[in-house]
Design an enzyme around this catalytic site. Structure first.
Site, PDB file in Angstrom:
ATOM      1  N   HIS A  24      -1.295   3.706  -1.031  1.00 36.59           N
ATOM      2  CA  HIS A  24      -1.227   2.461  -1.791  1.00 36.59           C
ATOM      3  C   HIS A  24      -1.207   1.284  -0.842  1.00 36.59           C
ATOM      4  O   HIS A  24      -0.801   1.401   0.317  1.00 36.59           O
ATOM      5  CB  HIS A  24      -0.006   2.429  -2.715  1.00 36.59           C
ATOM      6  CG  HIS A  24       1.306   2.235  -2.010  1.00 36.59           C
ATOM      7  ND1 HIS A  24       1.826   1.000  -1.710  1.00 36.59           N
ATOM      8  CD2 HIS A  24       2.207   3.123  -1.528  1.00 36.59           C
ATOM      9  CE1 HIS A  24       2.997   1.131  -1.106  1.00 36.59           C
ATOM     10  NE2 HIS A  24       3.252   2.415  -0.970  1.00 36.59           N
ATOM     11  N   CYS A  25      -1.711   0.141  -1.314  1.00 31.06           N
ATOM     12  CA  CYS A  25      -1.695  -1.066  -0.501  1.00 31.06           C
ATOM     13  C   CYS A  25      -0.862  -2.107  -1.218  1.00 31.06           C
ATOM     14  O   CYS A  25       0.143  -1.796  -1.841  1.00 31.06           O
ATOM     15  CB  CYS A  25      -3.116  -1.551  -0.223  1.00 31.06           C
ATOM     16  SG  CYS A  25      -4.012  -2.014  -1.717  1.00 31.06           S
ATOM     17  N   ALA A  26      -1.280  -3.355  -1.168  1.00 29.77           N
ATOM     18  CA  ALA A  26      -0.462  -4.432  -1.686  1.00 29.77           C
ATOM     19  C   ALA A  26      -0.266  -4.372  -3.195  1.00 29.77           C
ATOM     20  O   ALA A  26       0.815  -4.649  -3.696  1.00 29.77           O
ATOM     21  CB  ALA A  26      -1.088  -5.780  -1.307  1.00 29.77           C
ATOM     22  N   ARG A  30      -4.495   3.862  -4.323  1.00 23.10           N
ATOM     23  CA  ARG A  30      -5.831   4.190  -3.810  1.00 23.10           C
ATOM     24  C   ARG A  30      -5.988   5.701  -3.768  1.00 23.10           C
ATOM     25  O   ARG A  30      -5.374   6.365  -2.942  1.00 23.10           O
ATOM     26  CB  ARG A  30      -6.034   3.586  -2.414  1.00 23.10           C
ATOM     27  CG  ARG A  30      -6.042   2.058  -2.403  1.00 23.10           C
ATOM     28  CD  ARG A  30      -6.033   1.522  -0.976  1.00 23.10           C
ATOM     29  NE  ARG A  30      -6.127   0.078  -0.944  1.00 23.10           N
ATOM     30  CZ  ARG A  30      -7.249  -0.611  -0.688  1.00 23.10           C
ATOM     31  NH1 ARG A  30      -8.363   0.050  -0.440  1.00 23.10           N
ATOM     32  NH2 ARG A  30      -7.243  -1.920  -0.684  1.00 23.10           N
TER      33      ARG A  30
END
EC number: 2.7.1.191
Length: 715
Positions: A24-26, A30
């Protein structure tokens, strides 16, 4: 509710089996999938809390969660069905912590050493479940024996209890086959070949060689074990009982891997299925029987005898050393050789003397977790309370220390000293017990078990063991409660997050490891309010329980300054479907001409990604802003970014947040277009673009209009 959301996301994505990896990002989860075509986009977007679903090129798929991404990721990873998914953590995972723990030592510096211990670990890890199950059966029989319900030492033993013995002996007798299978699989060798080689040494025919007329048997004076040598094709063959052996399959698989890969190069693919297994069996079974097997047995017996000598001649030192070194061995994966020696001791000596003092370490570990649980309950820290309660249950009932160790202890540096004192106290009790005659040769057990509450009856003398583990548990627990497990800064930050969550859950939804971004990024600007708004503000002021931020005062227009210089890009033209659709928030993009991002106005940094690519600012006006430097720049992992602030910092207008290297980002092929988004746009009546063309830092960029005051119906 959170668990239900996580399950719905995984079911809609195609189940754990469809997941290659998950990070996961911000703002988004994903996924890399085996087949992205089976995902129902419309169904995914109907899952509560999901802000959008974005198919990507290949089999990549993104699920937009906004600021809730960290919690959603955590909930998904905690699902039991995700244990078999090929997920990797963007936040600090157990593997991350293990890597950090060994980074300064030999494992972190030499790849071959790291590979060796990974091989050792992965040869045992898949069978921990059956080992745990078998150890509980042993504990059950030990309880019956202790209560004199069944005499398991009777000769002959009743048939019913012989059958019960078979239930747990099956695991330990055939352990070499399991280890060979797992080890071969780890080294990318056909695992059935590895298993078959060990099976050959455990067949009735192999064991019958002991009764051959050409076999000569002698007794080992040190261990009291019998050793027989048969003549096979005129060559001496040492006969051993390979049931329960672990060093032999490990050594054998290492040699097999070299042979297997050599044969794959020799034979063309269409012949490998027949001739590679044939030559592997034809070469490795004799080689193991004549050479590797005896070496493995001798090596294990020699090390076991050495430790037995130390336990006999220096029991005080031994009782203290084992619980004190285990807290450092386990994070590095160096405890597997000792675990293997426990099995060898039982095979060669009929008992093991390592598990007793090791229990002091385990219970000190669980005691520290119990201390964390008490403090989490006091502080009403729901997340830590859930983590600690789960880890404590796994420890006390299953003897599993990893959830406590990797989930809590290695994350907070104040825990280890308290836990080490608990280890020392537990070991000291065992050492003193040996001096006063409570235990001759230390605490022993005739079975390999996981040290938990349920397996206490297998240790002898049980009274000394109970006193030792209780002392270790209570000491570590008391010290953690007294000293705390957080530094003053960590505790203040945790309490602040809890208080923020109580007022506005969105403003505090950020990951403690700075790997997730909450929708609590904020912006502020110049507010202009009319007379009606002022009257409303006066009325609100009469209710001190509810504070209205300046930008939220009905009718107020707030302008948000540009945080970096560049050309304004309409939101619809931002080269990312999640941002351009307004899923994360409303605003604009900026194609930067400079290399520095600044705070647009006074406020608080809610999130400062360590990778430098995204920042959340909660400005004093109440507007929440996300500044995302470039598109997919999270993949650079911080390369090219110089972060100037940290989460929790107070900033003023013009405070630098990050400097970035344009050349590195462009060379990597990522767009520099930087979305500047109001993430709490739903709280406003309108969010609009306030600039065209080029802007400088401090120029008007976005404007927000507060929702109008509610009109109370007249009577």
């Amino acid at each position: 509710m959170a668990t239900e959301q996580a399950r719905q996301i995984i079911e809609t994505i195609g189940g754990p089996g469809n997941i290659k990896s998950l990070t996961h990002c911000a703002t988004r989860l994903r996924f890399e999938l085996n087949d992205a075509s089976i995902v129902d986009k419309d169904k995914m977007e109907k899952v509560e809390g999901v802000m959008g679903a974005v198919p990507q090129s290949g089999d990549r798929y993104q699920v937009v969660m906004g600021g809730a991404v960290a919690g959603a990721y955590s909930d998904i990873m905690q699902l039991p069905e995700m244990a078999k998914a090929g997920a990797s953590s963007a936040s600090k995972s157990a593997d991350d912590i293990k890597a950090e723990a060994r980074a300064g030592g030999v494992r972190g510096k030499h790849a071959w050493v790291d590979a060796f211990f990974e091989f050792l670990s992965d040869s045992f890890r898949p069978i921990l479940g059956v080992l745990l199950g078998a150890s509980l059966i042993i504990a059950f029989t030990a309880v019956l024996d202790a209560l004199k319900i069944v005499d398991f030492r009777a000769d002959p033993k009743p048939a019913s209890w012989l059958f019960v013995d078979a239930m747990w002996r099956s695991v330990f007798f055939f352990l070499p086959i399991m280890v060979a299978y797992n080890g071969a699989k780890k080294l990318k060798v056909d695992p059935w070949i590895g298993g078959a080689i060990m099976l050959a040494l455990m067949t009735p025919e192999f064991n019958a060689l002991k009764d051959s007329a050409n076999t000569v048997c002698t007794t080992n004076a040190t261990l009291g074990t019998e050793s027989c040598v048969a003549r096979i094709f005129g060559l001496p063959l040492q006969l051993n009982e390979y049931g329960g052996q672990v060093f032999v399959p490990l050594l054998m698989v290492a040699v097999l891997a070299v042979l297997y890969k050599f044969l794959q190069k020799v034979f063309p693919p269409n012949l490998q299925m027949v001739f590679v297994p044939f030559f592997c069996l034809a070469i490795m079974i004799p080689l193991t029987a004549f050479l590797i097997g005896p070496i493995g047995v001798w090596l294990g017996s020699a090390i076991g005898a050495g430790l037995a000598w130390m336990n006999t001649h220096a029991p005080f030192v031994f009782a203290l050393a084992i619980p004190m070194i285990y807290p450092f061995l386990v994070p590095l994966g160096l405890h597997w050789p000792l675990n293997a020696l426990m099995l060898i001791n039982i095979q060669a000596l009929g008992y093991d003397f390592i598990q007793g003092p090791m229990g002091a370490w385990n219970f000190a570990c669980f005691g520290a977790t119990a201390g964390v649980l008490v403090l989490a309950m006091r502080d009403k820290d729901v997340v830590m309370r859930q983590t600690a309660s789960g880890a404590l249950a796994a420890g006390l009932l299953g003897g599993i220390s990893e959830p406590s160790l990797y989930g809590i202890h290695l994350r907070f540096k104040r825990i280890y000293p308290s836990m080490l004192v608990g280890c020392f106290v537990g070991g000291l009790v065992i050492a003193v017990g040996g001096l006063v005659g409570m235990a001759d040769g230390g605490i022993k057990t005739k079975a390999f078990v996981f040290t938990s509450l349920l397996t206490i009856p297998v240790f002898n003398p049980i009274l000394l063991y109970v006193i030792a583990v209780a002392a270790a548990f209570l000491t570590a627990m008391a010290l953690v409660i007294a000293r705390g497990y957080m530094t003053k800064e960590e505790r203040a930050e945790a309490l602040a997050q809890r208080d923020e969550a109580a007022v506005d859950p969105l403003a505090a939804a950020t990951d403690t490891n700075d790997h997730a971004l909450a929708p609590a990024a904020a912006a502020t600007g110049v507010a202009a309010a009319g007379t009606a708004a002022a009257g409303t503000a006066t009325a609100v002021a009469e209710k001190p329980a509810k504070v209205v931020k300046p930008a939220m005062v009905p009718g107020t227009v707030t302008t948000i300054s540009a945080p970096l210089a560049g050309r304004v890009v309409p939101l619809s033209e931002v080269p990312d479907p999640v941002f351009s659709a307004g899923t994360v928030g409303l605003g604009v993009g900026i194609d930067p001409s400079g290399d520095t991002v600044y705070a647009p106005a006074p406020g608080k940094i809610v999130v400062a990604q360590k990778t430098g690519h995204a920042f959340g600012i909660q400005l004093d006006s109440g507007v929440e802003l996300l500044v995302h430097v470039g598109i997919d720049t999270v993949n650079l992992e911080g390369r090219g970014f110089d972060v100037k602030v940290a989460r929790g910092d107070r900033v003023e207008a013009g405070t630098p947040l990050v400097t970035f290297d344009r050349a590195i980002i462009e060379e990597a092929g990522y767009s520099l277009v930087t979305p500047v988004l109001v993430t709490n746009a739903k709280k406003f009546g309108e969010v609009t673009q306030a600039a065209q063309g080029d802007v400088q830092v401090g120029d008007e960029l976005i404007s927000t209009t507060a929702k109008p005051a509610k009109v109370e119906p007249t009577a």
